[in-house]
Design a protein around this motif. Structure first.
Motif, PDB file in Angstrom:
ATOM      1  N   LEU A 398       0.813  -1.383  -0.085  1.00  0.00           N
ATOM      2  CA  LEU A 398       0.027  -0.066  -0.126  1.00  0.00           C
ATOM      3  C   LEU A 398       0.944   1.442  -0.148  1.00  0.00           C
ATOM      4  O   LEU A 398       0.587   2.326  -0.720  1.00  0.00           O
ATOM      5  CB  LEU A 398      -1.105  -0.177   1.302  1.00  0.00           C
ATOM      6  N   SER A 399       1.931   1.146   0.981  1.00  0.00           N
ATOM      7  CA  SER A 399       2.703   2.326   0.989  1.00  0.00           C
ATOM      8  C   SER A 399       3.423   2.548  -0.385  1.00  0.00           C
ATOM      9  O   SER A 399       3.548   3.906  -0.886  1.00  0.00           O
ATOM     10  CB  SER A 399       3.863   2.352   1.838  1.00  0.00           C
ATOM     11  N   ASP A 400       3.906   1.576  -1.064  1.00  0.00           N
ATOM     12  CA  ASP A 400       4.357   1.699  -2.320  1.00  0.00           C
ATOM     13  C   ASP A 400       3.659   2.246  -3.223  1.00  0.00           C
ATOM     14  O   ASP A 400       4.396   3.200  -4.164  1.00  0.00           O
ATOM     15  CB  ASP A 400       5.213   0.224  -2.753  1.00  0.00           C
ATOM     16  N   ILE A 401       2.447   1.692  -3.446  1.00  0.00           N
ATOM     17  CA  ILE A 401       1.464   2.174  -4.473  1.00  0.00           C
ATOM     18  C   ILE A 401       1.113   3.975  -4.363  1.00  0.00           C
ATOM     19  O   ILE A 401       1.016   4.272  -5.259  1.00  0.00           O
ATOM     20  CB  ILE A 401       0.180   1.300  -4.510  1.00  0.00           C
ATOM     21  N   PHE A 402       0.901   4.013  -2.742  1.00  0.00           N
ATOM     22  CA  PHE A 402       0.738   5.614  -2.496  1.00  0.00           C
ATOM     23  C   PHE A 402       1.862   6.284  -2.939  1.00  0.00           C
ATOM     24  O   PHE A 402       1.384   7.389  -3.636  1.00  0.00           O
ATOM     25  CB  PHE A 402       0.644   5.602  -1.027  1.00  0.00           C
ATOM     26  N   SER A 438       0.980  12.057   5.090  1.00  0.00           N
ATOM     27  CA  SER A 438      -0.329  12.785   4.403  1.00  0.00           C
ATOM     28  C   SER A 438      -0.399  12.394   3.059  1.00  0.00           C
ATOM     29  O   SER A 438       0.291  12.075   2.520  1.00  0.00           O
ATOM     30  CB  SER A 438       0.247  14.150   4.478  1.00  0.00           C
ATOM     31  N   ILE A 439      -1.571  12.383   2.568  1.00  0.00           N
ATOM     32  CA  ILE A 439      -1.952  11.466   1.376  1.00  0.00           C
ATOM     33  C   ILE A 439      -2.896  12.560   0.694  1.00  0.00           C
ATOM     34  O   ILE A 439      -4.002  12.981   1.158  1.00  0.00           O
ATOM     35  CB  ILE A 439      -2.841  10.457   1.848  1.00  0.00           C
ATOM     36  N   PRO A 440      -2.727  12.949  -0.740  1.00  0.00           N
ATOM     37  CA  PRO A 440      -3.686  13.767  -1.235  1.00  0.00           C
ATOM     38  C   PRO A 440      -4.842  13.176  -1.326  1.00  0.00           C
ATOM     39  O   PRO A 440      -4.964  12.154  -1.816  1.00  0.00           O
ATOM     40  CB  PRO A 440      -2.617  14.002  -2.665  1.00  0.00           C
ATOM     41  N   THR A 441      -5.724  13.975  -1.346  1.00  0.00           N
ATOM     42  CA  THR A 441      -7.245  14.114  -1.631  1.00  0.00           C
ATOM     43  C   THR A 441      -7.634  13.229  -2.883  1.00  0.00           C
ATOM     44  O   THR A 441      -8.534  12.718  -3.154  1.00  0.00           O
ATOM     45  CB  THR A 441      -8.078  14.946  -1.101  1.00  0.00           C
ATOM     46  N   LEU A 443      -5.967  11.174  -4.235  1.00  0.00           N
ATOM     47  CA  LEU A 443      -5.468   9.750  -4.432  1.00  0.00           C
ATOM     48  C   LEU A 443      -6.834   8.937  -4.473  1.00  0.00           C
ATOM     49  O   LEU A 443      -6.709   7.964  -5.223  1.00  0.00           O
ATOM     50  CB  LEU A 443      -4.601   9.170  -3.301  1.00  0.00           C
ATOM     51  N   SER A 444      -7.864   9.242  -3.910  1.00  0.00           N
ATOM     52  CA  SER A 444      -9.266   8.440  -4.144  1.00  0.00           C
ATOM     53  C   SER A 444      -9.801   8.497  -5.573  1.00  0.00           C
ATOM     54  O   SER A 444     -10.626   7.633  -5.819  1.00  0.00           O
ATOM     55  CB  SER A 444     -10.191   8.895  -3.205  1.00  0.00           C
ATOM     56  N   VAL A 445      -9.297   9.330  -5.998  1.00  0.00           N
ATOM     57  CA  VAL A 445      -9.733   9.320  -7.667  1.00  0.00           C
ATOM     58  C   VAL A 445      -9.047   8.280  -8.446  1.00  0.00           C
ATOM     59  O   VAL A 445      -9.594   7.745  -9.142  1.00  0.00           O
ATOM     60  CB  VAL A 445      -9.800  10.694  -8.172  1.00  0.00           C
ATOM     61  N   LYS A 446      -7.719   8.503  -7.964  1.00  0.00           N
ATOM     62  CA  LYS A 446      -6.505   7.274  -8.958  1.00  0.00           C
ATOM     63  C   LYS A 446      -6.552   6.078  -8.280  1.00  0.00           C
ATOM     64  O   LYS A 446      -6.321   5.079  -9.047  1.00  0.00           O
ATOM     65  CB  LYS A 446      -5.435   8.005  -8.903  1.00  0.00           C
ATOM     66  N   LEU A 447      -7.133   5.886  -7.092  1.00  0.00           N
ATOM     67  CA  LEU A 447      -6.746   4.343  -6.664  1.00  0.00           C
ATOM     68  C   LEU A 447      -8.318   4.270  -5.817  1.00  0.00           C
ATOM     69  O   LEU A 447      -8.537   4.916  -4.952  1.00  0.00           O
ATOM     70  CB  LEU A 447      -5.755   4.387  -5.464  1.00  0.00           C
ATOM     71  N   ASN A 448      -8.864   3.118  -6.197  1.00  0.00           N
ATOM     72  CA  ASN A 448     -10.222   2.535  -5.466  1.00  0.00           C
ATOM     73  C   ASN A 448      -9.681   1.388  -4.535  1.00  0.00           C
ATOM     74  O   ASN A 448      -9.428   0.346  -4.975  1.00  0.00           O
ATOM     75  CB  ASN A 448     -10.845   2.131  -6.583  1.00  0.00           C
ATOM     76  N   LEU A 449      -9.558   1.893  -3.137  1.00  0.00           N
ATOM     77  CA  LEU A 449      -9.110   1.073  -2.111  1.00  0.00           C
ATOM     78  C   LEU A 449     -10.292   0.435  -1.138  1.00  0.00           C
ATOM     79  O   LEU A 449     -10.937   1.421  -0.705  1.00  0.00           O
ATOM     80  CB  LEU A 449      -7.946   1.505  -1.338  1.00  0.00           C
ATOM     81  N   ASP A 450     -10.517  -0.835  -1.182  1.00  0.00           N
ATOM     82  CA  ASP A 450     -11.727  -1.186  -0.240  1.00  0.00           C
ATOM     83  C   ASP A 450     -10.996  -2.065   0.941  1.00  0.00           C
ATOM     84  O   ASP A 450     -10.192  -3.021   0.443  1.00  0.00           O
ATOM     85  CB  ASP A 450     -12.558  -1.962  -0.930  1.00  0.00           C
ATOM     86  N   ILE A 451     -10.985  -1.609   2.230  1.00  0.00           N
ATOM     87  CA  ILE A 451     -10.457  -2.634   3.274  1.00  0.00           C
ATOM     88  C   ILE A 451     -11.477  -3.351   4.022  1.00  0.00           C
ATOM     89  O   ILE A 451     -12.485  -2.604   4.657  1.00  0.00           O
ATOM     90  CB  ILE A 451      -9.547  -1.886   4.225  1.00  0.00           C
ATOM     91  N   GLN A 452     -11.272  -4.721   4.054  1.00  0.00           N
ATOM     92  CA  GLN A 452     -12.515  -5.337   4.758  1.00  0.00           C
ATOM     93  C   GLN A 452     -11.578  -6.229   5.712  1.00  0.00           C
ATOM     94  O   GLN A 452     -10.934  -7.144   5.666  1.00  0.00           O
ATOM     95  CB  GLN A 452     -13.215  -6.573   3.794  1.00  0.00           C
ATOM     96  N   THR A 453     -11.989  -5.852   7.104  1.00  0.00           N
ATOM     97  CA  THR A 453     -11.341  -6.313   8.195  1.00  0.00           C
ATOM     98  C   THR A 453     -12.489  -7.462   9.104  1.00  0.00           C
ATOM     99  O   THR A 453     -13.547  -7.103   9.249  1.00  0.00           O
ATOM    100  CB  THR A 453     -10.582  -5.459   9.039  1.00  0.00           C
ATOM    101  N   TYR A 454     -11.937  -8.549   9.403  1.00  0.00           N
ATOM    102  CA  TYR A 454     -12.507  -9.633  10.010  1.00  0.00           C
ATOM    103  C   TYR A 454     -12.302  -9.774  11.340  1.00  0.00           C
ATOM    104  O   TYR A 454     -11.080 -10.514  11.516  1.00  0.00           O
ATOM    105  CB  TYR A 454     -12.989 -10.728   9.098  1.00  0.00           C
TER     106      TYR A 454
END
Length: 663
Positions: A398-402, A438-441, A443-454
């Motif tokens: 994730l960090s690398d892709i960010f 800090s992450i640019p806003t 980023l949500s347009v360029k990367l679709n990230l879905d985190i599912q925690t169980y």
């Protein structure tokens, strides 16, 4: 040259090939981006998902079958030759013919075992040029060593047992066992060699290895004596059949030994309530690795002999002078490590820390190892499945892709589904250790990230859920003095390892030539066992002298490069280089928390997860990476196989990849 030449030639040719491939990495990403149609790969299609072999892909199954067929063909060919040669022994009774056939059969098994030994040590050469050539990291190749070890032990047992049968048939069992012949195999050396092999094999069996890991670890060091007595047993000619693979292993082992002599500086340690410790190690700017890399770590205060593998939890773009690890307390060694860092966080010991040597922990490192190229960047769609501390490797991804999206570096990944199964919710803060502060806003347009925690062992969320608490119990900075990780081993560094291999191999040829010219021929040396030990000695001398010379020059180059560096620590990402206003950035914790969905009291339903992704993605390649226990790998592999077998022409192709590693 006849037996080892092909392996050395392949290794030599791999050096320029890997250099060219490293130059064309960005072009590969661009070509993949332009390629629209998804492709089916044998290496990512799981065939066997349960059983003694674990998850086996189609390519691995083909390899297993081919090797077994090769072994059967070798035994058959040797047997046919023996039947042809049988009449040349003259007139014999039927019983004498049986004795000769049993002896020949024993020799056949021995020759087949040598063929297996030629391959046995290649998978455990962690930085091997051959493994890097086919882009198989050490954590995957380890199980090939296990499979080959079991098969080799089976053939060696047949070899020894058949010879024992021949000795009994001739009524000379004890005499033959204790005999040390000069004109052919030294039987007693062979018996000792087999005992060492048997000890290593028995202690490596899963019930023994998992319960008495230290016994397995220490017993496996008997491979040195195994080499010596094998050379004494079979002589130089037969030893040459396996010498190339053994020589490459010796080169790798000496290189790792030199790298691990350095004391590595631990710049900080953080302890989390869930029992996980984050260590930040100092590294030079020229040390290359990928996000899916791992290192072997030794803490001398805990054990001077134990080395433990851990996935790197930081991206190489996080900073050029540091590398992070997440270590979960699950055993004695990791429990002691967490206890040491928590003890050092006490107020009275923080004051004494700079003056108390006993309060420090001293680290040694081997690696990093891993894939030669960041294959996870080749997929536009990624499914990351983690179990417990397996999240560590995916935090690095994730960090690398960010970073890559933020810095506009080559990266195909645009859709990520992260499935994380944990026992308790106190592990959730680990997610916020990923990457950029800090992450640019945008980023949500360029990367679709879905985190599912169980969260499997809690039926409802705790009262404090939703707070952005890092969960830090203690933080220590710094906790040891030392140097950066040595760059003697590292993914992507080809030129120096190539020089090391070529010079050492040429040195071996020179050493053997000098020995033959000035000692063996003038003094008419002909004893098998003596020639065998001379060959092994030449291999050791070549590694130490010629290889040691290259490593010395490598160290000088490393020191010069370190002095030329500006010395600025790149721990934090330099946001000043980017023109995006501060108000358009959000904290890492807020961004990841907004994408996180937590399910309590249930396990992931992979059929449902994969089915929804298949409907949403269409006809594309989907990379699936699993990091967790064997049961989790089997579940994900089974679903990948099921999706592939029943897929329609409009459905995606799921590519299974495992990042789990255990000895």
């Amino acid at each position: 040259m006849m037996y080892g030449g092909p392996i050395f030639i392949i290794a030599f040719l791999a050096i320029p090939y890997l250099i060219i491939i490293s130059w064309e990495e960005e072009n590969q990403l661009q070509e993949k981006k332009e390629k629209k149609s998804p492709r089916f790969h044998l290496g990512t299609f799981p065939i066997l998902v349960e059983g003694p072999f674990g998850v086996v892909t189609a390519a691995e199954l083909i390899g297993i079958i081919l090797f077994i067929v090769f072994a059967i063909w070798a035994i058959y060919s040797y047997t046919v030759v023996n039947f042809i040669l049988l009449p040349t022994y003259g007139a014999m009774t039927l019983y004498e013919k049986w004795i000769i056939m049993v002896r020949m059969t024993a020799l056949i098994f021995g020759l087949t075992a040598l063929t297996c030994l030629a391959f046995l040590f290649i998978p455990i050469s962690r930085g091997s040029i051959l493994l890097r050539l086919i882009n198989i990291p050490f954590e995957h190749a380890t199980r090939y060593h296990i499979w080959l070890g079991n098969f080799t032990m089976f053939i060696l047992t047949l070899h020894g047992g058949t010879y024992m049968a021949e000795f009994i048939m001739r009524g000379e069992l004890l005499t033959e066992i204790l005999e040390w012949k000069s004109d052919r195999g030294a039987n007693f050396a062979g018996v000792i060699c087999y005992i060492f092999a048997l000890l290593m094999w028995v202690t490596s069996l899963p019930p023994v290895r998992r319960r008495y890991f230290e016994l397995f670890l220490y017993t496996h060091q008997l491979y040195i004596l195994f080499f010596i007595f094998m050379a004494l047993h079979i002589g130089d000619t037969y030893f040459s059949r396996a010498a190339a693979g053994i020589f490459l292993f010796m080169l790798d082992r000496f290189l790792r030994f030199c790298q691990s002599r350095r004391t590595v500086k631990i710049t900080s340690a953080t302890s989390f309530p869930c029992g996980t410790v984050q260590l930040v190690l100092s590294k030079p700017g020229n040390l290359q690795y990928n996000a899916l890399s791992f290192i072997f770590l030794r803490i001398r205060e805990l054990s001077r002999l134990q080395w433990h593998p851990f996935s790197v939890s930081s991206s190489p773009l996080d900073g050029k002078n540091h590398l992070s690890l997440l270590i979960k307390s699950v055993g004695d060694w990791t429990g002691k490590l967490r206890g040491s860092t928590m003890n050092m966080s006490g107020e009275e010991q923080q004051i004494e820390l700079p003056f108390q040597p006993h309060s420090e922990i001293t680290a040694s490192v081997e690696g990093p190892y891993g894939h030669e190229s960041p294959y996870y960047l080749m997929y536009e769609n990624l499914i990351l499945v983690a179990g417990g501390s397996g999240i560590s490797a995916f935090l690095a991804i994730l960090s690398d892709i960010f970073h890559r999206i933020k810095e506009k570096k080559p990266c195909l990944t645009r859709n990520i589904v992260l499935v994380w199964a944990i026992k308790r919710s106190n592990e959730l803060p680990l997610l916020y250790t990923a990457g950029v502060e800090s992450i640019p806003t945008s980023l949500s347009v360029k990367l679709n990230l879905d985190i599912q925690t169980y969260v499997t062992q809690e039926s409802e969320p705790p009262l404090e859920e939703g707070k952005f608490d890092s969960g830090v119990n203690s933080s220590v900075f710094p906790i040891s003095n030392g140097f950066s990780i040595s760059s003697l081993v590292g993914t992507g560094n080809i030129i120096w390892p190539g020089i090391y291999l070529v010079v050492s191999t040429v040195g071996l040829a020179i050493t053997l030539g000098l020995l033959d010219t000035y000692y063996i021929n003038p003094f008419s040396i002909s004893k098998w066992w003596y020639l065998g030990i001379l060959l092994l000695g030449c291999m050791a001398v070549s590694v130490l002298v010629f290889g040691g010379l290259v490593i010395g020059l490598w160290h000088l180059w490393e020191r010069t490069s370190a002095e030329e560096e500006c010395g600025v620590d790149g721990t934090n990402f330099d946001t000043a280089q980017h023109s995006e206003p501060t108000e358009l950035k959000v904290s890492r914790q807020e961004y990841l928390a907004s994408l996180k969905t937590v399910h309590y009291g249930q396990r992931p339903n992979f059929k449902e997860i994969f089915g929804s992704i298949a409907e949403r993605c269409g006809h594309v390649d989907v990379g699936v990476i699993v990091c967790g226990p064997q049961s989790l790998q089997s579940c994900v592999a089974k679903e990948c196989r099921s999706q592939i077998l029943r897929r329609r022409s409009t459905d995606p192709i799921f590519h299974f990849n495992s990042h789990s590693f255990s000895l």
